[in-house]
Design a protein around this motif. Structure first.
Motif, PDB file in Angstrom:
ATOM      1  N   ARG A  50       0.866  -1.181   0.000  1.00 56.56           N
ATOM      2  CA  ARG A  50       0.000   0.000   0.000  1.00 56.56           C
ATOM      3  C   ARG A  50       0.902   1.229   0.000  1.00 56.56           C
ATOM      4  O   ARG A  50       1.811   1.303   0.838  1.00 56.56           O
ATOM      5  CB  ARG A  50      -0.885  -0.029   1.250  1.00 56.56           C
ATOM      6  CG  ARG A  50      -1.998   0.976   1.252  1.00 56.56           C
ATOM      7  CD  ARG A  50      -2.876   0.787   2.457  1.00 56.56           C
ATOM      8  NE  ARG A  50      -3.723  -0.384   2.398  1.00 56.56           N
ATOM      9  CZ  ARG A  50      -4.835  -0.481   1.671  1.00 56.56           C
ATOM     10  NH1 ARG A  50      -5.222   0.549   0.948  1.00 56.56           N
ATOM     11  NH2 ARG A  50      -5.553  -1.575   1.679  1.00 56.56           N
ATOM     12  N   PRO A  51       0.694   2.160  -0.924  1.00 57.79           N
ATOM     13  CA  PRO A  51       1.591   3.320  -0.979  1.00 57.79           C
ATOM     14  C   PRO A  51       1.388   4.246   0.223  1.00 57.79           C
ATOM     15  O   PRO A  51       0.270   4.362   0.732  1.00 57.79           O
ATOM     16  CB  PRO A  51       1.195   4.017  -2.284  1.00 57.79           C
ATOM     17  CG  PRO A  51      -0.191   3.548  -2.578  1.00 57.79           C
ATOM     18  CD  PRO A  51      -0.337   2.194  -1.967  1.00 57.79           C
ATOM     19  N   VAL A  52       2.471   4.860   0.667  1.00 56.00           N
ATOM     20  CA  VAL A  52       2.317   5.845   1.754  1.00 56.00           C
ATOM     21  C   VAL A  52       2.286   7.236   1.122  1.00 56.00           C
ATOM     22  O   VAL A  52       2.960   7.475   0.123  1.00 56.00           O
ATOM     23  CB  VAL A  52       3.468   5.736   2.788  1.00 56.00           C
ATOM     24  CG1 VAL A  52       3.495   4.383   3.444  1.00 56.00           C
ATOM     25  CG2 VAL A  52       4.818   6.028   2.169  1.00 56.00           C
ATOM     26  N   SER A  53       1.451   8.103   1.705  1.00 61.80           N
ATOM     27  CA  SER A  53       1.365   9.438   1.109  1.00 61.80           C
ATOM     28  C   SER A  53       2.360  10.409   1.742  1.00 61.80           C
ATOM     29  O   SER A  53       2.618  11.465   1.172  1.00 61.80           O
ATOM     30  CB  SER A  53      -0.062   9.979   1.183  1.00 61.80           C
ATOM     31  OG  SER A  53      -0.747   9.456   2.262  1.00 61.80           O
ATOM     32  N   ALA A  54       2.891  10.064   2.894  1.00 66.21           N
ATOM     33  CA  ALA A  54       3.947  10.916   3.496  1.00 66.21           C
ATOM     34  C   ALA A  54       4.766  10.062   4.455  1.00 66.21           C
ATOM     35  O   ALA A  54       4.328   9.003   4.888  1.00 66.21           O
ATOM     36  CB  ALA A  54       3.313  12.093   4.227  1.00 66.21           C
ATOM     37  N   GLY A  55       5.936  10.536   4.767  1.00 69.84           N
ATOM     38  CA  GLY A  55       6.797   9.844   5.729  1.00 69.84           C
ATOM     39  C   GLY A  55       7.721   8.834   5.053  1.00 69.84           C
ATOM     40  O   GLY A  55       7.706   8.674   3.834  1.00 69.84           O
ATOM     41  N   ARG A  56       8.530   8.172   5.892  1.00 70.52           N
ATOM     42  CA  ARG A  56       9.509   7.221   5.352  1.00 70.52           C
ATOM     43  C   ARG A  56       9.509   5.932   6.158  1.00 70.52           C
ATOM     44  O   ARG A  56       9.240   5.931   7.357  1.00 70.52           O
ATOM     45  CB  ARG A  56      10.901   7.852   5.359  1.00 70.52           C
ATOM     46  CG  ARG A  56      11.017   8.984   4.331  1.00 70.52           C
ATOM     47  CD  ARG A  56      12.419   9.527   4.237  1.00 70.52           C
ATOM     48  NE  ARG A  56      12.888  10.063   5.499  1.00 70.52           N
ATOM     49  CZ  ARG A  56      14.166  10.364   5.740  1.00 70.52           C
ATOM     50  NH1 ARG A  56      15.080  10.171   4.806  1.00 70.52           N
ATOM     51  NH2 ARG A  56      14.531  10.862   6.899  1.00 70.52           N
ATOM     52  N   ILE A  57       9.810   4.847   5.444  1.00 67.00           N
ATOM     53  CA  ILE A  57       9.881   3.533   6.097  1.00 67.00           C
ATOM     54  C   ILE A  57      11.299   3.000   5.904  1.00 67.00           C
ATOM     55  O   ILE A  57      11.830   3.022   4.784  1.00 67.00           O
ATOM     56  CB  ILE A  57       8.851   2.556   5.475  1.00 67.00           C
ATOM     57  CG1 ILE A  57       7.420   3.078   5.683  1.00 67.00           C
ATOM     58  CG2 ILE A  57       8.993   1.156   6.080  1.00 67.00           C
ATOM     59  CD1 ILE A  57       6.358   2.309   4.924  1.00 67.00           C
ATOM     60  N   PHE A  58      11.901   2.538   6.999  1.00 72.28           N
ATOM     61  CA  PHE A  58      13.260   1.990   6.927  1.00 72.28           C
ATOM     62  C   PHE A  58      13.239   0.519   7.341  1.00 72.28           C
ATOM     63  O   PHE A  58      12.559   0.144   8.294  1.00 72.28           O
ATOM     64  CB  PHE A  58      14.198   2.742   7.882  1.00 72.28           C
ATOM     65  CG  PHE A  58      14.357   4.199   7.535  1.00 72.28           C
ATOM     66  CD1 PHE A  58      15.367   4.618   6.689  1.00 72.28           C
ATOM     67  CD2 PHE A  58      13.479   5.156   8.062  1.00 72.28           C
ATOM     68  CE1 PHE A  58      15.523   5.958   6.374  1.00 72.28           C
ATOM     69  CE2 PHE A  58      13.619   6.495   7.741  1.00 72.28           C
ATOM     70  CZ  PHE A  58      14.641   6.903   6.895  1.00 72.28           C
ATOM     71  N   VAL A  59      13.974  -0.304   6.598  1.00 73.95           N
ATOM     72  CA  VAL A  59      14.181  -1.698   7.000  1.00 73.95           C
ATOM     73  C   VAL A  59      15.691  -1.906   7.056  1.00 73.95           C
ATOM     74  O   VAL A  59      16.384  -1.682   6.049  1.00 73.95           O
ATOM     75  CB  VAL A  59      13.525  -2.679   6.007  1.00 73.95           C
ATOM     76  CG1 VAL A  59      13.888  -4.125   6.350  1.00 73.95           C
ATOM     77  CG2 VAL A  59      12.008  -2.531   6.006  1.00 73.95           C
ATOM     78  N   ASP A  60      16.186  -2.298   8.207  1.00 70.91           N
ATOM     79  CA  ASP A  60      17.629  -2.487   8.424  1.00 70.91           C
ATOM     80  C   ASP A  60      18.436  -1.259   7.987  1.00 70.91           C
ATOM     81  O   ASP A  60      19.473  -1.384   7.327  1.00 70.91           O
ATOM     82  CB  ASP A  60      18.124  -3.732   7.664  1.00 70.91           C
ATOM     83  CG  ASP A  60      17.580  -5.001   8.278  1.00 70.91           C
ATOM     84  OD1 ASP A  60      17.213  -4.961   9.465  1.00 70.91           O
ATOM     85  OD2 ASP A  60      17.493  -6.014   7.572  1.00 70.91           O
ATOM     86  N   GLY A  61      17.882  -0.097   8.277  1.00 69.88           N
ATOM     87  CA  GLY A  61      18.589   1.150   7.995  1.00 69.88           C
ATOM     88  C   GLY A  61      18.412   1.688   6.588  1.00 69.88           C
ATOM     89  O   GLY A  61      18.773   2.831   6.312  1.00 69.88           O
ATOM     90  N   SER A  62      17.860   0.884   5.675  1.00 72.27           N
ATOM     91  CA  SER A  62      17.676   1.367   4.296  1.00 72.27           C
ATOM     92  C   SER A  62      16.276   1.951   4.137  1.00 72.27           C
ATOM     93  O   SER A  62      15.303   1.367   4.638  1.00 72.27           O
ATOM     94  CB  SER A  62      17.817   0.221   3.299  1.00 72.27           C
ATOM     95  OG  SER A  62      19.034  -0.417   3.475  1.00 72.27           O
ATOM     96  N   ASP A  63      16.218   3.057   3.426  1.00 72.77           N
ATOM     97  CA  ASP A  63      14.916   3.678   3.146  1.00 72.77           C
ATOM     98  C   ASP A  63      14.214   2.866   2.047  1.00 72.77           C
ATOM     99  O   ASP A  63      14.661   2.841   0.899  1.00 72.77           O
ATOM    100  CB  ASP A  63      15.145   5.128   2.683  1.00 72.77           C
ATOM    101  CG  ASP A  63      13.832   5.886   2.523  1.00 72.77           C
ATOM    102  OD1 ASP A  63      12.770   5.238   2.518  1.00 72.77           O
ATOM    103  OD2 ASP A  63      13.873   7.128   2.402  1.00 72.77           O
ATOM    104  N   VAL A  64      13.125   2.185   2.404  1.00 71.71           N
ATOM    105  CA  VAL A  64      12.426   1.335   1.428  1.00 71.71           C
ATOM    106  C   VAL A  64      11.061   1.918   1.060  1.00 71.71           C
ATOM    107  O   VAL A  64      10.233   1.220   0.465  1.00 71.71           O
ATOM    108  CB  VAL A  64      12.243  -0.106   1.983  1.00 71.71           C
ATOM    109  CG1 VAL A  64      13.567  -0.794   2.207  1.00 71.71           C
ATOM    110  CG2 VAL A  64      11.402  -0.118   3.251  1.00 71.71           C
ATOM    111  N   THR A  65      10.833   3.182   1.411  1.00 74.80           N
ATOM    112  CA  THR A  65       9.511   3.798   1.223  1.00 74.80           C
ATOM    113  C   THR A  65       8.994   3.594  -0.197  1.00 74.80           C
ATOM    114  O   THR A  65       7.811   3.309  -0.398  1.00 74.80           O
ATOM    115  CB  THR A  65       9.583   5.314   1.532  1.00 74.80           C
ATOM    116  OG1 THR A  65      10.332   5.486   2.720  1.00 74.80           O
ATOM    117  CG2 THR A  65       8.212   5.911   1.673  1.00 74.80           C
ATOM    118  N   LEU A  66       9.879   3.735  -1.184  1.00 74.10           N
ATOM    119  CA  LEU A  66       9.428   3.625  -2.574  1.00 74.10           C
ATOM    120  C   LEU A  66       9.830   2.297  -3.214  1.00 74.10           C
ATOM    121  O   LEU A  66       9.569   2.078  -4.395  1.00 74.10           O
ATOM    122  CB  LEU A  66       9.997   4.798  -3.397  1.00 74.10           C
ATOM    123  CG  LEU A  66       9.577   6.196  -2.917  1.00 74.10           C
ATOM    124  CD1 LEU A  66      10.316   7.271  -3.709  1.00 74.10           C
ATOM    125  CD2 LEU A  66       8.070   6.394  -3.035  1.00 74.10           C
TER     126      LEU A  66
END
Lengths: 216, 285
Positions: A50-66
Motif C-alpha cells: 500500500r503506498p504511503v502518502s507521506a513519511g519514510r519507512i526503513f528496514v535495516d537502515g535502508s529507506d524502502v519507502t518507494l
C-alpha cells in the motif's frame, strides 16, 4: 530493524497520519488494536503493498519507502496463509528461490532444511487443498522464510487455528526467532499470544501508536 | 411476598403464537415446478428434433460435401475465435477486476455493447466499418468482408464480450492476497500474474473458452450480413441450416441442427468433466 518516520497512509476513506515507531533488530513485536484500527493497513504499507502518502519507512537502515515489495527483504504471512492452490508444498518453499535464480542444488538444500525444521517433509508433494490449518500456516511460514528475509510480518496468523494448533504454531514462531534472529512484527488480537511471544506490544488506537514493553 | 414480580417466582409470559406461514413443501414444490418446466421445455425441443429426423437423414447430411465443409469451417472459425477471445478477455477481465482508473465505468459499458446489440446490427455495423477508406484499402490486400476472416471477426465480436464478463468475474473471485504474497516473495506484477493469478484462474479460463466457443458456433446474424451465405465459401453450420431451410430441405436443416446440439453438449460435458477434478483431486488429510 523496522522504523517508521511520520508515515501517513490512506485506505479508502480511512487514514493513519504521522505514525512513527521503531522495532529493534531481532525483537518480536505484537501490533494490537481494535478491528478497523488500521493494523493491516500499516502492515501492508511496511510490506510495500500500500503506498504511503507521506513519511519514510526503513528496514535495516535502508529507506524502502518507494521500493517494490520484493526488494524490501520482508517475509509476509497473511491471515489465511494465501497458499497458491496450483503449487505443491515443495514448490511453495522454492518459489522465492527460483525467482532469485538460486542454483538447483542450493534450492533443494534449502527446501530440505525448511521442510525438516517446519515438519513439512511428509507433505512436500501435496497441494494446499486438504492441508490442515496448522500445516497451511507452516507452509506459509516456510515460504516467507525461504529467502532468508531479515523481517517477518505476520497478519493474525493464528486467529483461525484451534487451541492445540495455535500452541504448536506459537512454538514454531518462537523457534524461528531463536534459530534465525529474525525481526518479527505480528498482528494479533490475542493478548495471551502477544504476551507469550512478544517482547513489546504496539497498540494502535485512533491512529496513535502506544508502545508497551513486556520484557525487562 | 405477594405481588413481588421477582424473576425467580414469576411465570414466563405466554408466548405470542407464530402466525402460520406457508408450508416448506409448497415452497419446494413451486421451485421444482418452475425449474422442471424449463428443463422439460429444453429437453422437449431436443427430443422434437431427434424424432423429426432419422439416422439415415443424419448420415446423408454428414456425407454431403457442403455440410462437411461447413463443419470444418465451423470448427476452425470457432477455435480461432476462442483463442482470440481469450487473448483479449484475460487481460481486459484482469484490468477491470483489479484496477480503478478514470474511464473504467465507460470501458465496462462499452464492453457490454456486443451483448445488448441485436446480432443483425453488429453485422451491419461491421459491414459499414469495412467500407471506410482505410479498411477498404486493407481489403484489397487481405480480403475480409464476404470471406472467411469476416466469419471469425463476426463471431469474435460477440464471443469476446461473453469471455470478458466471465474472466472479470473469475478474477474478482480470486483474492488479491495471493498476488500480494507473490510480490513480497520477489515477483514483479507481471511475474505474479503469470505465475500465480493465471494458474489460479484456469477453471475460469476454461469456462470462458467454452462459452466463447459455444457462442461462436451458434452465431448467425452478424455472419449472414458481414460474410454472406455462400455455399462452400462462407458457410458455417448455422448458415447451412438457413440455406437448407430456404430451399425447403427441412430434414437436412434438422440434421445439421442436431449436429450443433451434439457439438454444444459434447463441449459442455467435456469441459465440465475436465474442469471438476482440479478441486477434488487431493484427498483431505
Amino acid at each position: 530493524m523496522i522504523a517508521l518516520d511520520q508515515v501517513t497512509v490512506h485506505a479508502g476513506t480511512f487514514s493513519l497520519a504521522r505514525v512513527s515507531f521503531e522495532i529493534p533488530t531481532g525483537s518480536h513485536t505484537a501490533l494490537m488494536g481494535r478491528t478497523g484500527s488500521g493494523k493491516t493497513t500499516l502492515l501492508e504499507a511496511i510490506c510495500g503493498l500500500r503506498p504511503v502518502s507521506a513519511g519514510r519507512i526503513f528496514v535495516d537502515g535502508s529507506d524502502v519507502t518507494l521500493a517494490p515489495p520484493g526488494q524490501r527483504g520482508l517475509g509476509f504471512v497473511p491471515q489465511d496463509g494465501a497458499l497458491f492452490e496450483h503449487l505443491t508444498v515443495r514448490q511453495h518453499l522454492s518459489f522465492a528461490l527460483e525467482l532469485r535464480r538460486w542454483p538447483l542444488d542450493r534450492i533443494c538444500q534449502r527446501v530440505a532444511e525448511l521442510s525438516l525444521w517446519l515438519q513439512l517433509d511428509t507433505i512436500l508433494d501435496r497441494r494446499p487443498h486438504g492441508l490442515s490449518g496448522g500445516e497451511s500456516q507452516r507452509v506459509a511460514l516456510g515460504r516467507a522464510l525461504s529467502f532468508q528475509p531479515s523481517v517477518l510480518c505476520l497478519d493474525e496468523p493464528l486467529s483461525a487455528l484451534d487451541d492445540e494448533t495455535r500452541s504448536d504454531i506459537c512454538q514454531v514462531l518462537a523457534d524461528i526467532r531463536a534459530r534465525t534472529g529474525i525481526t518479527l512484527l505480528h498482528i494479533t488480537h490475542n493478548r495471551s499470544e502477544a504476551e507469550r511471544l512478544a517482547d513489546r506490544i504496539l497498540v494502535l488506537t485512533d491512529g496513535h501508536i502506544e508502545s508497551r514493553s513486556l520484557r525487562t | 411476598m405477594p405481588g413481588d414480580p421477582s424473576p425467580s417466582t414469576s411465570k414466563p409470559a405466554p408466548q405470542t403464537p407464530l402466525p402460520r406461514g406457508g408450508s416448506d413443501r409448497v415452497f419446494y414444490l413451486c421451485l421444482g415446478i418452475l425449474a422442471g418446466t424449463y428443463v422439460l421445455l429444453l429437453l422437449a425441443t431436443v427430443a422434437a428434433d431427434l424424432f423429426y429426423t432419422t439416422p439415415g437423414h443424419l448420415w446423408r447430411a454428414l456425407k454431403s460435401p457442403e455440410i462437411q465443409y461447413s463443419i470444418r469451417l465451423s470448427l476452425l472459425s470457432c477455435t480461432l475465435t476462442t483463442i482470440l477471445s481469450l487473448w483479449v478477455a484475460v487481460p481486459v477481465g484482469y484490468l477491470l477486476a483489479r484496477f480503478r482508473f478514470p474511464g473504467r465505468a465507460l470501458l465496462d459499458a462499452i464492453l457490454d455493447i456486443p451483448i445488448v446489440l441485436p446480432p443483425l446490427v453488429i453485422g451491419l455495423s461491421l459491414l459499414i466499418l469495412f467500407q471506410a477508406p482505410p479498411l477498404r484499402a486493407l481489403e484489397r490486400i487481405f480480403p475480409i468482408t464476404y470471406a472467411i476472416p469476416s466469419i471469425i471477426l463476426a463471431q469474435f465480436m460477440v464471443a469476446c464480450a461473453f469471455a470478458v464478463r466471465t474472466m472479470r468475474a473469475t478474477f474478482e473471485q480470486l483474492s488479491p492476497r495471493h498476488e500480494q504474497v507473490a510480490l513480497t516473495l520477489g515477483c514483479s506484477r507481471s511475474q505474479a500474474f503469470w505465475r500465480v493469478v493465471l494458474p489460479s484462474a484456469r477453471r475460469g479460463i476454461l469456462t470462458a473458452a467454452t462459452l466463447a466457443w459455444a457462442r461462436a458456433l451458434g452465431e448467425f446474424g452478424p455472419i449472414l450480413i458481414f460474410s454472406g451465405a455462400t455455399r462452400m465459401k462462407t458457410e458455417v453450420l448455422p448458415t447451412t441450416v438457413f440455406l437448407e431451410l430456404s430451399i425447403g430441405n427441412i430434414e437436412a436443416a434438422v440434421a445439421v441442427s442436431l449436429l450443433m446440439i451434439f457439438a454444444a453438449v459434447a463441449v459442455l460435458v467435456l469441459i465440465r468433466t475436465l474442469g471438476l477434478p482440479a478441486t477434488h483431486s487431493h484427498p483431505p488429510s
